[in-house]
Design a protein around this motif. Sequence first.
Motif, short mmCIF file in Angstrom:
data_model
loop_
_atom_site.label_atom_id
_atom_site.label_comp_id
_atom_site.label_asym_id
_atom_site.label_seq_id
_atom_site.Cartn_x
_atom_site.Cartn_y
_atom_site.Cartn_z
N GLY A 112 0.83 -1.21 0.00
CA GLY A 112 0.00 0.00 0.00
C GLY A 112 0.86 1.25 0.00
N TYR A 113 1.97 1.20 0.75
CA TYR A 113 2.87 2.36 0.80
C TYR A 113 3.54 2.58 -0.57
CZ TYR A 113 6.49 5.65 1.91
OH TYR A 113 7.29 6.77 1.89
N ASP A 114 3.83 1.48 -1.30
CA ASP A 114 4.39 1.62 -2.66
C ASP A 114 3.48 2.49 -3.51
OD1 ASP A 114 6.52 -0.03 -2.11
OD2 ASP A 114 5.63 -1.82 -3.03
N PHE A 115 2.17 2.19 -3.45
CA PHE A 115 1.22 2.94 -4.27
C PHE A 115 1.24 4.42 -3.86
CE2 PHE A 115 -3.42 2.56 -6.09
CZ PHE A 115 -3.09 3.48 -7.09
N LEU A 116 1.26 4.67 -2.56
CA LEU A 116 1.32 6.06 -2.08
C LEU A 116 2.60 6.75 -2.56
CD1 LEU A 116 0.37 8.43 -0.23
CD2 LEU A 116 1.60 7.29 1.65
N HIS A 117 3.74 6.05 -2.46
CA HIS A 117 5.02 6.61 -2.89
C HIS A 117 4.97 6.95 -4.38
CE1 HIS A 117 9.43 7.13 -3.05
NE2 HIS A 117 9.30 6.58 -4.25
N LEU A 118 4.46 6.03 -5.20
CA LEU A 118 4.41 6.28 -6.64
C LEU A 118 3.40 7.37 -6.98
CD1 LEU A 118 4.72 2.61 -7.98
CD2 LEU A 118 6.46 4.40 -8.01
N TYR A 119 2.35 7.46 -6.21
CA TYR A 119 1.36 8.52 -6.38
C TYR A 119 2.02 9.88 -6.14
CZ TYR A 119 -2.71 11.49 -5.35
OH TYR A 119 -3.64 12.50 -5.34
N GLN A 120 2.84 9.95 -5.10
CA GLN A 120 3.48 11.22 -4.72
C GLN A 120 4.68 11.56 -5.61
OE1 GLN A 120 4.13 10.26 -0.56
NE2 GLN A 120 2.35 11.47 0.09
#
Length: 432
Positions: A179-187
Amino acid sequence: MPSNFVEELQWRGMIHDVMPDTEEHLNEAMRAAYVGFDPTADSLHIGNLVPIMLLAHFQRAGHKPVALVGGATGMIGDPSGKSSERNLLDEATLRHNQECVRAQLSHFLDFDSGAENQAVMVNNYDWMKEFSFLDFIRDVGKHITVNYMMAKDSVKNRLTGEGAQGMSFTEFTYQLVQGYDFLHLYQNEDCTLQMGGSDQWGNITTGTELIRRIGGGKGFALTCPLITKSDGSKFGKSEGGNVWLDPKRTSPYKFYQYWINSADEDAEKYIKIFTFLDQQTVESLIAEHKEQPHMRLLQKRLAEEVTTTVHGKEALEQAVAASNILFGKSTADSLRALDEQTFLDVFSGVPQAELSRASLEEGVDMIAALVEHSGFLKSNGEARRALKENSISLNKEKVNESKTLNASDLINNKFILLQRGKKNYLVYKIND
């Protein structure tokens, strides 16, 4: 403007779940989406082809694909669909595997043209390696409740039901890391969509939840069905295990054979999922196939398309030539053109006998080669009759009783092929 990606997937039967408003979001402008790949081997296998095709169609629709190699998650292990933990790898091995995976993905994705939507590859180890445990549980963990995590199917299936083995805390935290990967790539990559197999829905939606709670934004999710075979056996497995994209692990001949041996029902589904053929071409192929199923037009086109994409035109031609050796007309030249691995693959189920190099150098008469040294035929009398009837071939060329086997008959300096009639073969392996 991008073309309609969701519509393209729909006719191909490649959508299992899609978050509301995803289609509208993608039609508005060029977007970035990511798929995660497990780097625990130095090759992908055909089980990875569906998510690869998702990214490839995404790029063809005008969007930007992000291929994420799970270096950090590869050190943990994803509990989805698994009953036990996986082996954990060191960084050097993971980096090597990443390069191998990128090379294979480049057959499907454009990483190098300089186009606005050229693909990028990222490794979650790069942003997770400096993240301390305390920082992670403070900055990420506090935003997701245990109740939320426990409700996910990937967790429930491991904790309840028949044969439940429980799961380690390491694996339990997997969905938070993904889930954090998705947040990181989103940002950092303006990535608003994550895609994957239907078993990943729970992990993906944890990412959209983190984007909402921490990033104050909106992430989208799209999953494709897990591929099943009509006979109930596992897709992507042959008798020898996984069917790999690396030709050293699975030869192009065996790769081609996997697709050409698809059942009619499966071939109709696969040609939509695993090729880039357009809807009109696919529909006319299916209609043609139904009129003449014995011609196996669907299977042939499917095998041609996928083998060419993964291994190239030359490898396809060799695979077709190798297939014709057993099942069609072929010559001594086509036999000699096979490399050793393909020769062994083609004749893997054929009886073998051994002959010493010394005896071959002295010369082995044809009757002895057929009977005494191999037991291919039962008696000298039967061997003489077969030779008189012109039904014996040596390396695909007819021979008579006067022929003597010698070193000039060797294929790859190691094999000799005897044949009686159309379907009975024997391979001589030469021992030094």
